[in-house]
Each structure stands twice: as C-alpha cells, then as structure tokens.
Design a protein around this motif. Structure first.
Motif, mmCIF file in Angstrom:
data_model
loop_
_atom_site.group_PDB
_atom_site.id
_atom_site.type_symbol
_atom_site.label_atom_id
_atom_site.label_comp_id
_atom_site.label_asym_id
_atom_site.label_seq_id
_atom_site.Cartn_x
_atom_site.Cartn_y
_atom_site.Cartn_z
ATOM 1 N N ILE A 45 39.927 36.201 37.588
ATOM 2 C CA ILE A 45 40.712 37.261 38.218
ATOM 3 C C ILE A 45 40.740 38.480 37.294
ATOM 4 N N ILE A 46 39.949 39.488 37.684
ATOM 5 C CA ILE A 46 39.895 40.762 36.969
ATOM 6 C C ILE A 46 39.902 41.868 38.034
ATOM 7 N N GLU A 47 40.232 43.066 37.646
ATOM 8 C CA GLU A 47 40.357 44.169 38.616
ATOM 9 C C GLU A 47 39.076 44.383 39.412
ATOM 10 N N ARG A 48 37.942 44.281 38.783
ATOM 11 C CA ARG A 48 36.669 44.501 39.482
ATOM 12 C C ARG A 48 36.516 43.540 40.663
ATOM 13 N N LYS A 49 36.944 42.296 40.513
ATOM 14 C CA LYS A 49 36.838 41.294 41.588
ATOM 15 C C LYS A 49 37.822 41.584 42.722
ATOM 16 N N LEU A 50 38.847 42.383 42.451
ATOM 17 C CA LEU A 50 39.881 42.668 43.449
ATOM 18 C C LEU A 50 39.689 44.031 44.101
ATOM 19 N N SER A 51 38.637 44.743 43.729
ATOM 20 C CA SER A 51 38.472 46.135 44.144
ATOM 21 C C SER A 51 38.322 46.323 45.654
ATOM 22 N N ASP A 52 37.971 45.282 46.394
ATOM 23 C CA ASP A 52 37.855 45.404 47.851
ATOM 24 C C ASP A 52 39.213 45.465 48.548
ATOM 25 N N TRP A 53 40.277 45.125 47.839
ATOM 26 C CA TRP A 53 41.609 45.109 48.433
ATOM 27 C C TRP A 53 42.446 46.259 47.881
ATOM 28 N N PRO A 54 43.246 46.905 48.744
ATOM 29 C CA PRO A 54 44.156 47.947 48.261
ATOM 30 C C PRO A 54 45.102 47.398 47.191
ATOM 31 N N LYS A 55 45.570 48.276 46.318
ATOM 32 C CA LYS A 55 46.447 47.862 45.201
ATOM 33 C C LYS A 55 47.731 47.191 45.669
ATOM 34 N N ASP A 56 48.196 47.488 46.893
ATOM 35 C CA ASP A 56 49.449 46.902 47.365
ATOM 36 C C ASP A 56 49.259 45.610 48.156
ATOM 37 N N THR A 57 48.031 45.062 48.184
ATOM 38 C CA THR A 57 47.757 43.814 48.884
ATOM 39 C C THR A 57 48.521 42.671 48.218
ATOM 40 N N LEU A 58 49.230 41.893 49.020
ATOM 41 C CA LEU A 58 49.923 40.714 48.507
ATOM 42 C C LEU A 58 48.944 39.549 48.464
ATOM 43 N N PHE A 59 48.840 38.912 47.309
ATOM 44 C CA PHE A 59 48.029 37.710 47.148
ATOM 45 C C PHE A 59 48.957 36.515 47.056
ATOM 46 N N VAL A 60 48.660 35.471 47.828
ATOM 47 C CA VAL A 60 49.386 34.212 47.748
ATOM 48 C C VAL A 60 48.412 33.227 47.114
ATOM 49 N N VAL A 61 48.744 32.762 45.922
ATOM 50 C CA VAL A 61 47.830 31.929 45.137
ATOM 51 C C VAL A 61 48.251 30.470 45.196
ATOM 52 N N TYR A 62 47.246 29.594 45.177
ATOM 53 C CA TYR A 62 47.547 28.157 45.133
ATOM 54 C C TYR A 62 46.484 27.425 44.337
ATOM 55 N N CYS A 63 46.868 26.228 43.894
ATOM 56 C CA CYS A 63 45.947 25.331 43.195
ATOM 57 C C CYS A 63 46.127 23.924 43.770
ATOM 58 N N ALA A 64 45.897 22.914 42.955
ATOM 59 C CA ALA A 64 45.922 21.539 43.451
ATOM 60 C C ALA A 64 47.309 21.090 43.893
ATOM 61 N N GLY A 65 48.331 21.493 43.178
ATOM 62 C CA GLY A 65 49.683 21.065 43.543
ATOM 63 C C GLY A 65 50.629 21.188 42.379
ATOM 64 N N PRO A 66 51.783 20.547 42.487
ATOM 65 C CA PRO A 66 52.822 20.686 41.461
ATOM 66 C C PRO A 66 52.387 20.224 40.064
ATOM 67 N N HIS A 67 51.363 19.385 40.004
ATOM 68 C CA HIS A 67 50.875 18.872 38.725
ATOM 69 C C HIS A 67 49.870 19.820 38.069
ATOM 70 N N CYS A 68 49.584 20.955 38.726
ATOM 71 C CA CYS A 68 48.570 21.903 38.264
ATOM 72 C C CYS A 68 49.237 23.249 38.018
ATOM 73 N N ASN A 69 48.883 23.927 36.938
ATOM 74 C CA ASN A 69 49.488 25.237 36.677
ATOM 75 C C ASN A 69 48.510 26.404 36.844
ATOM 76 N N ALA A 70 47.381 26.165 37.495
ATOM 77 C CA ALA A 70 46.411 27.242 37.705
ATOM 78 C C ALA A 70 47.001 28.371 38.542
ATOM 79 N N ALA A 71 47.843 28.053 39.521
ATOM 80 C CA ALA A 71 48.465 29.104 40.339
ATOM 81 C C ALA A 71 49.393 29.966 39.481
ATOM 82 N N ASN A 72 50.110 29.344 38.557
ATOM 83 C CA ASN A 72 50.961 30.119 37.649
ATOM 84 C C ASN A 72 50.114 31.028 36.764
ATOM 85 N N LYS A 73 49.005 30.515 36.257
ATOM 86 C CA LYS A 73 48.118 31.322 35.423
ATOM 87 C C LYS A 73 47.542 32.482 36.227
ATOM 88 N N ALA A 74 47.190 32.219 37.486
ATOM 89 C CA ALA A 74 46.677 33.282 38.347
ATOM 90 C C ALA A 74 47.752 34.334 38.602
#
Length: 141
Positions: A71-100
């Motif tokens: 997740i870097i700005e270049r990868k997000l450039s297709d979306w307006p700056k005010d776009t809401l992202f809802v992130v998820y990972c495997a589940g409560p045992h995973c913290n990738a969504a928090n890192k994202a």
C-alpha cells in the motif's frame, strides 16, 4: 455480592455514547458491507490486504487485492483522495488489516477495518469468491 460484570460500573451515558460512536468511525461490519455491495452502493472500496495466493484461494466477492505491504500512494492513484477503503484480512487472529489501516492513515486516506475479516464473513454465512476478479489491480509479488 456482585458479579465480575458489575464489579466495575458502566460508563455514564455521555461517555458511552462518545466511545461507541467513535468505534463506528474505525469499523464496518460484515452485514453492512454485504448489504451495500448487494445493493450496488459503491461508496467505498473493499480491500483484501492478504497476499495474492490467499486472495485467489478465497476472498469476499467484489474485493480488490492489495497486500498491506504494497500500500503506497502510487497504487492508490486511481481513486480520489477522499475514497473510503474498508480493509480486511484473515480474521481476528490476523493483524494485516490493522497494518493496512496504519498505512492508509499515514497516507491521509480514509479507512475502516472490516470486523472479523474472512472469519466474520464466513460466520455470517456469506459466500466467497475464488480466483482473480475483473478490474483487479495488477498482481503484485
């Protein structure tokens, strides 16, 4: 004699209200996401932040795959700056969504975490998709 539940008093209503309203600014639940997607409401981007192999094996239908480490700005450039992202990972045992979410916040982008991730989605009985969906970001290694 009191229970462990009442050993500590509940917060005053105004403090409880502030707390629970604040939580809703950080979280989305599976039912609300499913309902919005079912109705075609596209006011957020659902982002699977696990690796490409896990995404292809099973993911939430309509989710875009972008591993949290990519997740870097270049990868997000297709979306307006005010776009809401809802992130998820495997589940409560995973913290990738928090890192994202941390990465999005550092980039000044709106973000919420999908409570429960893949586990929460399955608990609600919602189906998974498999493979790569049309309109998917370039696959990143």
């Amino acid at each position: 004699m009191s229970s462990y539940v009442t050993d500590v008093s509940a917060a005053p209503s105004e403090i409880a209200l502030a707390h629970f309203e604040a939580r809703l600014t950080f979280e989305a639940d599976c039912w609300d996401v499913h309902d919005a997607m079912r109705r075609g409401l596209k006011d957020f981007v659902l982002l699977d932040v696990r690796g490409p192999d896990a995404y292809q094996k099973a993911h939430i239908p309509g989710a875009v795959n972008l591993p949290y480490g990519k997740i870097i700005e270049r990868k997000l450039s297709d979306w307006p700056k005010d776009t809401l992202f809802v992130v998820y990972c495997a589940g409560p045992h995973c913290n990738a969504a928090n890192k994202a979410a941390v990465r999005f916040a550092r980039l000044g982008r709106p973000v919420k975490e999908l409570i429960g991730g893949m586990t929460g989605w399955a608990d609600e009985g919602f189906p998974y998709a498999h493979g790569v969906e049309e309109g998917q970001l370039e696959q990143v290694a």
